[in-house]
Motif scaffolding. Structure first.
Motif, PDB file in Angstrom:
ATOM      1  N   PHE A   1     -10.659   5.464  34.624  1.00 54.41           N
ATOM      2  CA  PHE A   1     -10.552   6.737  33.908  1.00 54.41           C
ATOM      3  C   PHE A   1     -10.662   7.871  34.912  1.00 54.41           C
ATOM      4  O   PHE A   1     -11.517   7.824  35.814  1.00 54.41           O
ATOM      5  N   VAL A   2      -9.815   8.874  34.750  1.00 59.63           N
ATOM      6  CA  VAL A   2      -9.785  10.027  35.654  1.00 59.63           C
ATOM      7  C   VAL A   2      -9.938  11.290  34.814  1.00 59.63           C
ATOM      8  O   VAL A   2      -9.156  11.519  33.879  1.00 59.63           O
ATOM      9  N   ARG A   3     -10.941  12.105  35.125  1.00 58.79           N
ATOM     10  CA  ARG A   3     -11.157  13.364  34.392  1.00 58.79           C
ATOM     11  C   ARG A   3     -10.802  14.546  35.284  1.00 58.79           C
ATOM     12  O   ARG A   3     -11.296  14.670  36.413  1.00 58.79           O
ATOM     13  N   THR A   4      -9.945  15.409  34.759  1.00 58.97           N
ATOM     14  CA  THR A   4      -9.598  16.665  35.417  1.00 58.97           C
ATOM     15  C   THR A   4      -9.824  17.774  34.400  1.00 58.97           C
ATOM     16  O   THR A   4      -9.102  17.872  33.410  1.00 58.97           O
ATOM     17  N   GLY A   5     -10.861  18.569  34.613  1.00 62.12           N
ATOM     18  CA  GLY A   5     -11.249  19.543  33.597  1.00 62.12           C
ATOM     19  C   GLY A   5     -11.725  18.803  32.356  1.00 62.12           C
ATOM     20  O   GLY A   5     -12.584  17.934  32.419  1.00 62.12           O
ATOM     21  N   ASN A   6     -11.115  19.134  31.201  1.00 60.97           N
ATOM     22  CA  ASN A   6     -11.500  18.453  29.959  1.00 60.97           C
ATOM     23  C   ASN A   6     -10.507  17.357  29.561  1.00 60.97           C
ATOM     24  O   ASN A   6     -10.601  16.793  28.479  1.00 60.97           O
ATOM     25  N   LYS A   7      -9.542  17.064  30.439  1.00 57.62           N
ATOM     26  CA  LYS A   7      -8.558  16.019  30.154  1.00 57.62           C
ATOM     27  C   LYS A   7      -8.953  14.730  30.870  1.00 57.62           C
ATOM     28  O   LYS A   7      -9.211  14.732  32.074  1.00 57.62           O
ATOM     29  N   VAL A   8      -8.995  13.645  30.111  1.00 58.18           N
ATOM     30  CA  VAL A   8      -9.373  12.342  30.648  1.00 58.18           C
ATOM     31  C   VAL A   8      -8.178  11.411  30.497  1.00 58.18           C
ATOM     32  O   VAL A   8      -7.635  11.230  29.402  1.00 58.18           O
ATOM     33  N   LYS A   9      -7.775  10.820  31.598  1.00 59.24           N
ATOM     34  CA  LYS A   9      -6.550  10.017  31.623  1.00 59.24           C
ATOM     35  C   LYS A   9      -6.879   8.586  32.033  1.00 59.24           C
ATOM     36  O   LYS A   9      -7.697   8.347  32.926  1.00 59.24           O
ATOM     37  N   THR A  10      -6.228   7.629  31.375  1.00 58.52           N
ATOM     38  CA  THR A  10      -6.350   6.222  31.747  1.00 58.52           C
ATOM     39  C   THR A  10      -4.987   5.572  31.611  1.00 58.52           C
ATOM     40  O   THR A  10      -4.204   5.930  30.712  1.00 58.52           O
ATOM     41  N   PRO A  11      -4.629   4.637  32.494  1.00 57.02           N
ATOM     42  CA  PRO A  11      -3.301   4.017  32.422  1.00 57.02           C
ATOM     43  C   PRO A  11      -3.118   3.223  31.129  1.00 57.02           C
ATOM     44  O   PRO A  11      -4.067   2.593  30.644  1.00 57.02           O
ATOM     45  N   PRO A  12      -1.911   3.227  30.569  1.00 62.33           N
ATOM     46  CA  PRO A  12      -1.630   2.375  29.401  1.00 62.33           C
ATOM     47  C   PRO A  12      -1.623   0.915  29.809  1.00 62.33           C
ATOM     48  O   PRO A  12      -1.309   0.584  30.966  1.00 62.33           O
ATOM     49  N   VAL A  13      -1.945   0.022  28.866  1.00 64.83           N
ATOM     50  CA  VAL A  13      -2.082  -1.387  29.227  1.00 64.83           C
ATOM     51  C   VAL A  13      -0.775  -1.973  29.749  1.00 64.83           C
ATOM     52  O   VAL A  13      -0.788  -2.844  30.628  1.00 64.83           O
ATOM     53  N   LEU A  14       0.364  -1.529  29.252  1.00 60.24           N
ATOM     54  CA  LEU A  14       1.631  -2.113  29.692  1.00 60.24           C
ATOM     55  C   LEU A  14       2.018  -1.694  31.107  1.00 60.24           C
ATOM     56  O   LEU A  14       2.991  -2.201  31.661  1.00 60.24           O
ATOM     57  N   ASP A  15       1.258  -0.782  31.716  1.00 58.17           N
ATOM     58  CA  ASP A  15       1.453  -0.492  33.140  1.00 58.17           C
ATOM     59  C   ASP A  15       0.874  -1.599  34.014  1.00 58.17           C
ATOM     60  O   ASP A  15       1.099  -1.611  35.222  1.00 58.17           O
ATOM     61  N   GLY A  16       0.118  -2.526  33.393  1.00 57.92           N
ATOM     62  CA  GLY A  16      -0.394  -3.667  34.142  1.00 57.92           C
ATOM     63  C   GLY A  16      -1.893  -3.796  34.167  1.00 57.92           C
ATOM     64  O   GLY A  16      -2.426  -4.667  34.859  1.00 57.92           O
ATOM     65  N   CYS A  17      -2.612  -2.949  33.406  1.00 54.40           N
ATOM     66  CA  CYS A  17      -4.072  -3.054  33.418  1.00 54.40           C
ATOM     67  C   CYS A  17      -4.559  -3.991  32.315  1.00 54.40           C
ATOM     68  O   CYS A  17      -3.864  -4.227  31.318  1.00 54.40           O
ATOM     69  N   LEU A  18      -5.741  -4.522  32.509  1.00 53.65           N
ATOM     70  CA  LEU A  18      -6.365  -5.360  31.505  1.00 53.65           C
ATOM     71  C   LEU A  18      -6.591  -4.558  30.229  1.00 53.65           C
ATOM     72  O   LEU A  18      -6.945  -3.382  30.273  1.00 53.65           O
ATOM     73  N   ASN A  19      -6.387  -5.221  29.102  1.00 60.94           N
ATOM     74  CA  ASN A  19      -6.697  -4.616  27.814  1.00 60.94           C
ATOM     75  C   ASN A  19      -8.203  -4.700  27.597  1.00 60.94           C
ATOM     76  O   ASN A  19      -8.706  -5.509  26.827  1.00 60.94           O
ATOM     77  N   GLY A  20      -8.932  -3.850  28.316  1.00 56.81           N
ATOM     78  CA  GLY A  20     -10.387  -3.944  28.370  1.00 56.81           C
ATOM     79  C   GLY A  20     -11.064  -3.481  27.099  1.00 56.81           C
ATOM     80  O   GLY A  20     -10.664  -2.481  26.495  1.00 56.81           O
ATOM     81  N   LEU A  21     -12.119  -4.191  26.703  1.00 50.65           N
ATOM     82  CA  LEU A  21     -12.841  -3.827  25.488  1.00 50.65           C
ATOM     83  C   LEU A  21     -13.697  -2.582  25.687  1.00 50.65           C
ATOM     84  O   LEU A  21     -13.799  -1.750  24.792  1.00 50.65           O
ATOM     85  N   MET A  22     -14.301  -2.424  26.865  1.00 53.00           N
ATOM     86  CA  MET A  22     -15.036  -1.190  27.133  1.00 53.00           C
ATOM     87  C   MET A  22     -14.064  -0.025  27.286  1.00 53.00           C
ATOM     88  O   MET A  22     -14.387   1.108  26.914  1.00 53.00           O
TER      89      MET A  22
END
Length: 278
Positions: free
Chosen positions: A187-208
């Motif tokens: 997760f990346v926060r810039t100001g009040n916007k928090v961004k995380t990659p979508p699962v289909l970009d290749g990341c685990l579908n993490g429960l946390m």
């Protein structure tokens, strides 16, 4: 004691076939479950992710693999190993039955359940420096969203981190976009916007990951976005952290020459410690 196919065995005698497909081909899947006072946390979500992953891998799901059976098996092992108070970790592993080479001759499965003690509630007390891992790519698409036993890119990233004195590495896909950390979603926060990659970009579908997304949607101060994340965005961020169910929220303090704060991570850590352990 370890549960192998429903039978409790001591760790010294908990053996499986030498030519099991999990070892030979990485033909398996697993769930890592955090437990507290003898109860598995987020069990329903773990169960459905396991079932979904087995279907993606075209494994036969035994009739006995009901939510009640698996949860009871986990609790019984915790009780037997005297881990029914405090914090513990469960690994539930499933692998396809022996037979065939690359092409399996059947789709039946074996399983094991292993337990271990954890020290306590979620903490974020380690100073972590991160870098990009560019030696190998994580492939985007559905297959990398599951917790398969073939995690060789993560393993090599972990080895690279140890060899080069990093506490975290960011993995990238074939498009050179950020997917995840060594063992957690990013997760990346810039100001009040928090961004995380979508699962289909290749990341685990993490429960946390999902818990954090849902929590951020309830917080008026932040906007959460699931969107492709470029490495260039890391150095423009105010804060970066990774998430998984065992470690919770782990801040990244430094990436190259940029240092980050822990404002949101600290807030989330307090929320989840209160939610899961009180």
């Amino acid at each position: 004691m370890i549960n192998i196919d429903g039978e409790l065995k001591s760790s010294d005698n908990a053996t499986i076939a030498y030519n099991n497909r999990g070892t030979f081909y990485g033909d398996g899947i697993f769930e890592t479950i955090r437990c507290f006072n003898g109860q598995p946390l987020l069990f329903e979500a773990h169960y459905f992710r396991l079932m979904s992953g087995m279907r993606i891998l075209r494994m036969d799901i035994p009739d006995t693999f009901t939510p009640e059976f698996i949860e009871e098996s986990v609790i019984n092992l915790l009780n037997h190993n005297q881990l029914n108070t405090g914090h513990a970790r469960i690994r539930f592993t499933v692998w396809r039955q022996t037979g065939g080479l690359y092409s399996p001759l059947n789709n039946g499965v074996h399983y094991s359940i292993h337990s271990s003690k954890l020290d306590g509630s979620y903490k974020n007390d380690i100073n972590r420096t991160a870098e990009l891992f560019k030696d190998h790519y994580v492939l985007s698409g559905l297959l990398n969203t599951i917790k398969s036993t073939n995690k060789i890119v993560n393993v090599l990233a972990g080895r690279y981190a140890l060899d080069n004195d990093y506490e975290e590495l960011f993995l990238v896909n074939e498009k050179k976009m950020i997917t995840e950390g060594i063992s957690g979603n990013v997760f990346v926060r810039t100001g009040n916007k928090v961004k995380t990659p979508p699962v289909l970009d290749g990341c685990l579908n993490g429960l946390m990951r999902e818990q954090v997304i849902q929590q951020l949607k309830r917080m008026l101060d932040y906007d959460v976005i699931e969107e492709t994340l470029s490495p260039f965005e890391l150095q423009r961020a105010d804060e970066i952290f990774t998430t998984n169910v065992v470690k919770g929220i782990q801040s990244v303090d430094k990436y190259r020459k940029k240092e980050f704060n822990r404002v949101l991570a600290t807030e989330l850590l307090e929320i989840f410690n209160d939610k899961f352990f009180n």
